[in-house]
Design a protein around this motif. Structure first.
Motif, short mmCIF file in Angstrom:
data_model
loop_
_atom_site.label_atom_id
_atom_site.label_comp_id
_atom_site.label_asym_id
_atom_site.label_seq_id
_atom_site.Cartn_x
_atom_site.Cartn_y
_atom_site.Cartn_z
N ILE A 56 81.14 -62.07 15.82
CA ILE A 56 80.37 -61.35 14.82
C ILE A 56 79.14 -62.18 14.49
O ILE A 56 79.26 -63.32 14.03
CB ILE A 56 81.17 -61.15 13.51
CG1 ILE A 56 82.52 -60.51 13.81
CG2 ILE A 56 80.39 -60.32 12.52
CD1 ILE A 56 83.53 -60.70 12.71
N LEU A 57 77.95 -61.63 14.74
CA LEU A 57 76.69 -62.29 14.39
C LEU A 57 76.66 -63.75 14.84
O LEU A 57 76.28 -64.64 14.08
CB LEU A 57 76.44 -62.22 12.87
CG LEU A 57 76.36 -60.82 12.27
CD1 LEU A 57 76.35 -60.89 10.76
CD2 LEU A 57 75.14 -60.08 12.79
N GLY A 58 77.14 -64.00 16.01
CA GLY A 58 77.05 -65.37 16.55
C GLY A 58 78.19 -66.27 16.14
O GLY A 58 78.28 -67.40 16.58
N ALA A 59 79.07 -65.77 15.28
CA ALA A 59 80.24 -66.57 14.90
C ALA A 59 81.48 -65.93 15.53
O ALA A 59 81.48 -64.75 15.82
CB ALA A 59 80.38 -66.62 13.40
N VAL A 60 82.52 -66.75 15.73
CA VAL A 60 83.71 -66.18 16.32
C VAL A 60 84.89 -66.29 15.37
O VAL A 60 84.94 -67.16 14.50
CB VAL A 60 84.11 -66.89 17.64
CG1 VAL A 60 83.08 -66.65 18.70
CG2 VAL A 60 84.34 -68.35 17.40
N MET A 61 85.81 -65.38 15.55
CA MET A 61 87.00 -65.38 14.72
C MET A 61 88.18 -65.04 15.62
O MET A 61 88.14 -64.12 16.41
CB MET A 61 86.85 -64.35 13.62
CG MET A 61 87.88 -64.49 12.53
SD MET A 61 87.45 -63.36 11.23
CE MET A 61 88.06 -64.21 9.81
N ASN A 62 89.22 -65.82 15.45
CA ASN A 62 90.46 -65.60 16.18
C ASN A 62 91.10 -64.31 15.68
O ASN A 62 91.08 -64.03 14.48
CB ASN A 62 91.36 -66.81 15.87
CG ASN A 62 92.57 -66.85 16.75
OD1 ASN A 62 92.95 -65.84 17.32
ND2 ASN A 62 93.16 -68.01 16.86
N THR A 63 91.67 -63.53 16.58
CA THR A 63 92.32 -62.30 16.11
C THR A 63 93.47 -62.63 15.15
O THR A 63 93.75 -61.88 14.23
CB THR A 63 92.91 -61.48 17.28
OG1 THR A 63 93.69 -62.37 18.09
CG2 THR A 63 91.83 -60.85 18.11
N GLN A 64 94.11 -63.77 15.38
CA GLN A 64 95.22 -64.13 14.51
C GLN A 64 94.75 -64.34 13.08
O GLN A 64 95.48 -64.09 12.12
CB GLN A 64 95.92 -65.38 15.04
CG GLN A 64 97.25 -65.68 14.39
CD GLN A 64 98.30 -64.60 14.63
OE1 GLN A 64 98.25 -63.88 15.61
NE2 GLN A 64 99.25 -64.48 13.71
N SER A 65 93.48 -64.79 12.93
CA SER A 65 92.94 -64.95 11.58
C SER A 65 92.94 -63.61 10.86
O SER A 65 93.21 -63.53 9.66
CB SER A 65 91.51 -65.48 11.64
OG SER A 65 91.47 -66.67 12.34
N LEU A 66 92.62 -62.55 11.62
CA LEU A 66 92.64 -61.23 11.00
C LEU A 66 94.06 -60.87 10.56
O LEU A 66 94.25 -60.27 9.51
CB LEU A 66 92.10 -60.18 11.97
CG LEU A 66 90.62 -60.31 12.30
CD1 LEU A 66 90.19 -59.24 13.29
CD2 LEU A 66 89.79 -60.20 11.01
#
Lengths: 386, 291, 335, 252
Positions: B132-142
């Motif tokens: 998202i907008l150049g940042a990443v997030m692990n699906t597990q975080s969601l």
């Protein structure tokens, strides 16, 4: 009623305790006593656990084969839980109460160094299983160690980087003893080799996410390769975060994670990373005729058959420690401490799991940096590069 | 630069959501009994480790998770029954030491049962991170955030809509009075430990894919949860959530912008600062000294 | 009646002194001396902590921070800079006392669990600084500390000494030296408790409101006892550093803070001799349980839990009241 | 001569609720001055304000002409004000006599150094403080309990002990918050004697009490509070005949 009994039990505890302490000590004098204090539980348990298993297994094996000098070995070991103060207490207990003949132990540098003053004073041969270069540099009369030093690891990694043309390095390290000492050595070696550490960040052993630190490395201009110096589950998290951030720079780890369990934790994120490690992880890749091949293969097979879990480099340190002790005892022909120490110092060409040991009065480690092999993770397994 | 900030924020929110879940467990037990349960982290550990071992037995993941969370809940009930209930007249500090003893005991059992190695729990869904907008997030975080939200909503409903929830609240307000109106306080306390342990178990399972799990994972996470609960104000549910998120975000920002060496020190200094100006945390109940 | 008070106090001290002198008759090797000396040194620290926790009723979960500061001040100044040991120890105590005063003022306004949180934070910050400033402290791997130099006379647990023709080993001398220090620590603590200041402190625990309305400046008293207990920790930390010869950040860590407070609670809050017993039990327990290998942790947790559940007042007060009120008056409970 | 305790337009609100509102009165030295009123009238709040446990939201309190709004309880104690509590505040971790000696705190000014090394000055002070405490316990009628642990004493004895502790500071004014609550008739009669004696010996007494017989018997002046406001003020006979008081309180 149950309550009363329990209450009495609790009351009795205190008295029993005192009594128990006074009845410790006093063992038969016959066997050769090998003392050991290891971090079997606590944050460094992945060092101490395989080390203890290795010692137990081979002491048993040696005894089945008639022992050493015709006497059985007796292993007396304590768990310092990664706490240096307990390590010192247990070293004191081994030396002064159990009156062991030689000590093989000390999973961490802190535990080792805390015991060094005692060991030196008591004059008892001590083979440490910990990594930092300070243990044997400067040389201490009674202290030896089996793992390559972290300085060698740094040299080996940086050489490999240089060979591949990388000179600007992003460094991330743990704040525990292993990582902090490794960081210092890396900074020194880099300076000597004319390389530049352009980013230098740390994480603590209990951290669960290192994305922020890695983001900083990623955003540092000019980084050509990244090195993580640390052990435990931290480097596995670093490896995963590295992958998640989509970082494509060549990635190195230290020998602190040279074990199959690291691969299990890091999963496919580990793909392509390199580290200096023991040939133990790649026994089949060692060329035939290399003297290490058989030793490594046997150790791996025996350990995995006995304990049902994969070998790690750390267990190998204990294997070498025990075998060096046995060699020295045999060479000395007695358990006389000074003779055993001299014999240890005189060991030449002993080939162990970790490498070939050539001890000398100036070198109580006896390994050269080439005993580290550069390994790369390919398709979820280790591949020997160099 | 914004993507960098966003990255730190994502990181902070993920860690923070974990802390918040643990802090909620502290809050529940604190509310019902005024005990700070230092064994709270062990519920997490049981959640994660039991999931691993049930899955190793070949159970499908959802079933393994359910059993693990239930096991954690059982542990909570046992803790209340056999360690907290018999010591009801003990001092606050004594109770703290009892829960510390319990946590060492549980950890020791786990070590005997499951060994000392770290284990992986697979991500609940895709391993592919979201960008998202150049940042990443692990699906597990969601998953952590999602389940965290569900848990918070469920807790709110539990305390406002169900008799049992209201009984727990009433007991926390006034033991004597609730006993008079026929609430069995011991039973309610046990319920509080049960819910808190279930919560801990759930937290342990959802974070395990991120943090890995081992017999001693509970020590540090439990401590961070206590810290989060104290920043938020002990006994306040909103406080636990806000405190957890604050702590996580401050840690991530400090690691990113200030010094990774001192990020924990920064977090602890923040606690001192908060308590300096708000002696009962951000959302702690104001109490007038009655004499 | 007043003289009777004096007698009770003195009797406790005499009993303690006799125990310290008699114990060596049962010690068969230097390792046991080693443990006994550790108990005496750490005992001093918990006697100080007990002033804060047991008497003034203020919980600290970060006390090892002060112990560690004292240990490292000594380690760095005598080791790296070659300062003389005794002045360093005293200066260290003054510095740590000043630090405790500065942080104590704001955090002691907090009550209950918030105070324990704040002290925990202070302890953590100190431990993190010690861990990170490796230039000074040697970092996580620790640093060596020179032997205790008493005005030119070096007391090393490895030395060999001769007095009036009798030979003593260094570890024996260390034991008696630590015993003397503990007696001094107990004497000072008793004097403090049994005085107007001590009554003020105990009143902070008993009823803070009552203390305030009769003129006790409770804020000042809490700071005072916080500083005193920090000074106790600092001095014992310095001694510990000299005795051990090597220190690592673990001496300032959270785990050790928990061990210290557990010693106080287990031995008996508010009982000066009880907390020393607590120190002894918690130092010996791991050594005894070490023989149980992997059962060690389970047993330790279980023993801790059961003792606290069935003896919530702590070992000595409970044992004391079991052995009869007379005995309890002499050793446990309030002096 | 100025009044010993003077209160002007005093206000205390807890989150918008006025527990005490616009209360004014003054107490002359040597008086027994009582505050009465139904439960929840703000009597204890008033005492807490005067003794510095609460800070007023408005108005002024003066002790001996000095404004004391922002002073801490211990600072007020230094200026000669002591009190007891409706819910007794006894240090249960001490003996009876230690509780009374605690009351002597301000008179004992030994330094930390003197204390730690137990120098002779301290011993002398302690001895005289102990003597004084023992005398006071005799005076209030719990002389049999000197070395008893406070936790082992009866309710009535503790009530007297708390008065002894307040007296130990040699106060100019002593505030007693419901001293007769929970006492039987004999004990109450003894209490009445005691209060009269305290006043006769020159210590001003302020009293919150529900026992009307006691209050009317010993008070020089009364203040009647209702819903935090002053309903009436005057001598016992004036109060007894005040129609507002009768309507709101006495007559029921």
């Amino acid at each position: 009623m149950g309550m009363t009994i329990l209450r009495r039990m609790a009351a009795a505890t205190g008295i029993t305790l005192l009594a128990a302490v006074f009845t410790m000590s006093a063992h038969a004098a016959d066997p050769i006593k090998i003392g050991s204090f290891l971090s079997v539980t606590g944050p460094a348990s992945f060092l101490g656990d395989p080390e203890l298993k290795t010692l137990e297994m081979y002491v048993e094996q040696i005894n089945e084969n008639g022992g050493v000098l015709g006497r059985p070995l007796e292993l007396i070991h304590y768990d310092d839980q990664g706490n240096a103060s307990s390590a010192r207490s247990f070293a004191s207990r081994l030396i002064r109460s159990d009156r062991v003949d030689i000590i093989v132990g000390g999973s961490t540098t802190g535990a080792t160094m805390a015991s060094v003053p005692l060991v030196e004073q008591a004059g008892i041969p001590f083979i440490s299983l910990a990594g930092a270069v300070v243990i044997t540099d400067p040389v201490k009369k009674w202290v030896f160690k089996t793992p390559q030093s972290d300085r060698m690891a740094a040299e080996r990694i940086l050489e490999d980087m240089k060979d591949r043309g990388f000179t600007k390095i992003g460094l991330i390290s743990g704040t525990g003893g292993f990582g902090a000492s490794g960081r210092t050595q890396t900074l020194n070696v880099a300076k000597r080799m004319g390389m530049e550490i352009v980013a230098d960040v740390t994480y603590s052993g209990s951290d669960t996410d290192m994305t922020a630190q890695l983001t900083n490395i990623r955003n540092t201009k000019g980084v050509e390769a990244v090195l993580n110096f640390g052990f435990g589950q931290g480097p596995a998290i670093v490896t995963r975060n590295y992958d998640q951030l989509g970082m494509k720079l060549p990635f190195y780890q230290s020998h602190g994670v040279a074990s199959d369990s690291f691969l299990r934790l890091a999963g496919k994120a580990a793909e392509g990373l390199r580290l200096p490690g023991s040939p133990l992880l790649v026994p089949e890749s060692i060329p035939e005729g290399d003297p290490q091949k058989n030793i490594v293969r046997n150790y791996k097979a025996e350990y995995e058959a006995k304990w049902g879990q994969s070998v790690s480099t750390f267990g190998g340190y204990a294997y070498d420690g025990l075998m060096l002790a046995v060699n020295a005892l045999e060479a000395a022909g007695s358990t006389d401490k000074a003779a055993v120490r001299d014999a240890l110092e005189g060991i030449q060409g002993y080939v162990g799991v970790t490498g070939e040991f050539n001890m000398s009065p100036d070198d109580h480690n006896g390994l050269d940096p080439d005993s580290f092999r550069i390994l790369e993770v390919v398709n979820g397994g280790w591949v020997l590069i160099d | 630069m914004f993507s960098e900030f966003l990255q730190f924020l994502f990181t902070g929110v993920t860690i923070g959501a974990t802390y918040a879940l643990i802090a909620l467990g502290f809050t529940l037990i604190y509310n019902a009994s005024h005990v700070i349960n230092f064994a709270q982290g062990e519920f997490l550990m049981i959640g994660g480790m039991a999931t691993v071992s049930f899955m190793a037995l070949g159970l499908p993941m959802p079933l393994a998770i359910t059993l693990a969370v239930l096991l954690s809940g059982l542990m909570g009930v046992l803790l209340q029954r056999f360690a907290i209930a018999p010591a009801k007249k003990a001092d606050v500090v004594t109770l703290i030491i009892i829960t510390i003893g319990a946590s060492i005991f549980i950890r020791g059992l786990a070590q005997l049962l499951w060994g000392k190695q770290y284990h992986v729990v697979p991500n609940f869904s895709s391993d592919e991170p979201i960008r998202i907008l150049g940042a990443v997030m692990n699906t597990q975080s969601l998953w952590v955030l999602g389940i965290g939200t569900v848990v918070v909503v469920a807790l709110v409903l539990f305390f406002t809509r169900t008799m049992i929830g209201k009984a727990i609240l009433a007991t926390s307000m006034n033991k004597q009075a609730s006993r008079l109106v026929g609430i069995k306080t011991q039973f309610v306390l046990m319920l509080a430990f049960l819910v808190s342990a279930l919560l801990g178990g759930i937290a342990g399972v959802v974070v395990a894919p991120i943090t890995f799990t081992s017999y001693d994972i509970g020590i540090m996470l439990g401590l961070k949860g206590f810290v989060a609960a104290a920043i938020g104000g002990l006994g306040s549910g909103v406080g636990a959530v806000v405190g957890g998120l604050c702590l996580g975000i401050v840690e991530a920002m400090a690691a990113g912008y200030l010094s990774s060496d001192y990020k924990d020190a920064v977090a602890f200094s923040m606690i001192l600062l908060v308590l300096f100006f708000m002696p009962r945390g951000l959302f702690g109940a104001k109490v007038v000294e009655r004499v | 009646m007043f003289d009777q008070f004096m007698k009770v106090r003195l009797r406790g001290m005499i009993v303690l002194a006799i125990i310290v002198v008699v114990i060596p008759l049962f010690l068969t090797n230097p390792f046991q001396y080693d443990l006994a000396t550790q108990i005496l040194i750490v005992g001093g620290a918990v006697v100080g902590l007990n002033l804060l926790v047991g008497f003034a009723g203020q919980i600290s979960l970060g006390h090892a921070g002060f112990f560690g500061l004292g240990a490292y001040f000594t380690g760095i100044m005598t080791g790296t800079y070659g300062w003389p040991a005794v002045p360093t120890l005293l200066l260290g105590a003054a510095v740590v006392g000043a630090i405790a005063w500065i942080v104590g003022r704001p955090i002691l306004r907090l009550k209950g669990h918030y105070l324990s949180m704040a002290t925990l934070a202070v302890g953590f910050i100190i431990a993190i600084i010690i861990n990170n400033e490796s230039q000074l402290t040697g970092g996580p791997d620790g640093m060596p500390v020179p032997a205790l130099d008493l005005f030119g006379w070096e007391l090393s647990s490895f030395g060999l000494y001769s007095f009036f023709g009798i030979e003593f080993d260094g570890y024996e001398l260390w034991y008696f030296f630590a015993g003397l220090m503990l007696l001094l620590a107990v004497w000072l603590a008793q004097n403090l408790i049994d005085s107007p200041i001590g009554r003020g402190l105990r009143a902070v625990h008993g009823s803070e409101v009552a203390a305030r309305v009769v003129g006790v400046d409770t804020a000042k008293y809490k700071s005072l006892v916080f500083v005193i207990s920090a000074v106790y920790a600092s001095i014992t930390g310095s001694l510990y550093a000299h005795f051990q010869g090597f220190i690592t950040p673990a001496v300032a860590g959270f785990d050790f803070s928990i061990i210290l407070i557990t010693m106080v609670v287990l031995g008996g809050m508010g009982s000066t001799y009880g907390v020393i017993l607590g120190a002894a039990v918690l130092t010996l327990l791991p050594q005894v349980l070490a023989d149980f290998q992997e059962l060690e942790m389970v047993m330790f947790g279980l023993i801790l839990m059961l003792t606290m559940i069935f003896m919530p007042k702590g070992l000595l007060p409970t044992l004391g009241s079991m052995a009869g009120k007379r005995f309890a008056k002499k050793t446990g409970g309030q002096p | 001569m100025t009044a010993l305790v003077e209160v002007k337009g005093l206000d205390k609100a807890f989150g918008g609720v006025h527990a005490v509102e616009n209360v004014s009165f003054s107490v002359d030295a040597g008086q027994v001055y009582s505050v009465i009123g139904p439960n929840g009238a703000g009597k204890t709040t008033l005492f807490n304000l005067i003794t510095g446990l609460y800070t007023p939201t408005g108005g002024e309190i003066r002790l001996n002409g000095e404004t004391t709004n922002d002073l801490e309880p211990n600072q007020l104690a230094e200026r000669g004000m002591c009190r007891t509590f409706q819910q007794m505040q006894i240090c249960m971790n001490m003996t009876a006599i230690e509780n009374v000696m605690l009351g002597r705190h301000l008179k004992l000014k030994s330094s930390l150094f003197t204390t730690l090394f137990r120098l002779p000055g301290l011993l002398r002070d302690e001895k005289s403080a102990r003597q004084r405490a023992a005398d006071l316990m005799e005076y209030v009628g719990c002389g049999d309990y000197l070395e008893t642990e406070a936790s082992a004493m009866s309710y009535g004895a503790l009530k007297r002990l708390e008065i002894a502790r307040a007296l130990a500071a040699d106060p100019k004014v002593i505030l007693l918050d419901e001293p007769a609550a929970g006492l039987n008739a004999v004990e109450t009669a003894a209490l009445e004697q005691l209060i009269r004696r305290i006043a006769d010996e020159g210590t001003t007494v302020m009293l919150v009490e529900h026992d009307m017989k006691l209050v009317m018997g010993i008070s020089d002046h009364l203040l009647v509070l209702n819903y935090g406001r002053v309903l009436a003020e005057g001598t016992p006979s004036e109060i007894r005949n005040n129609p507002d008081v009768i309507a709101a309180y006495l007559g029921g």
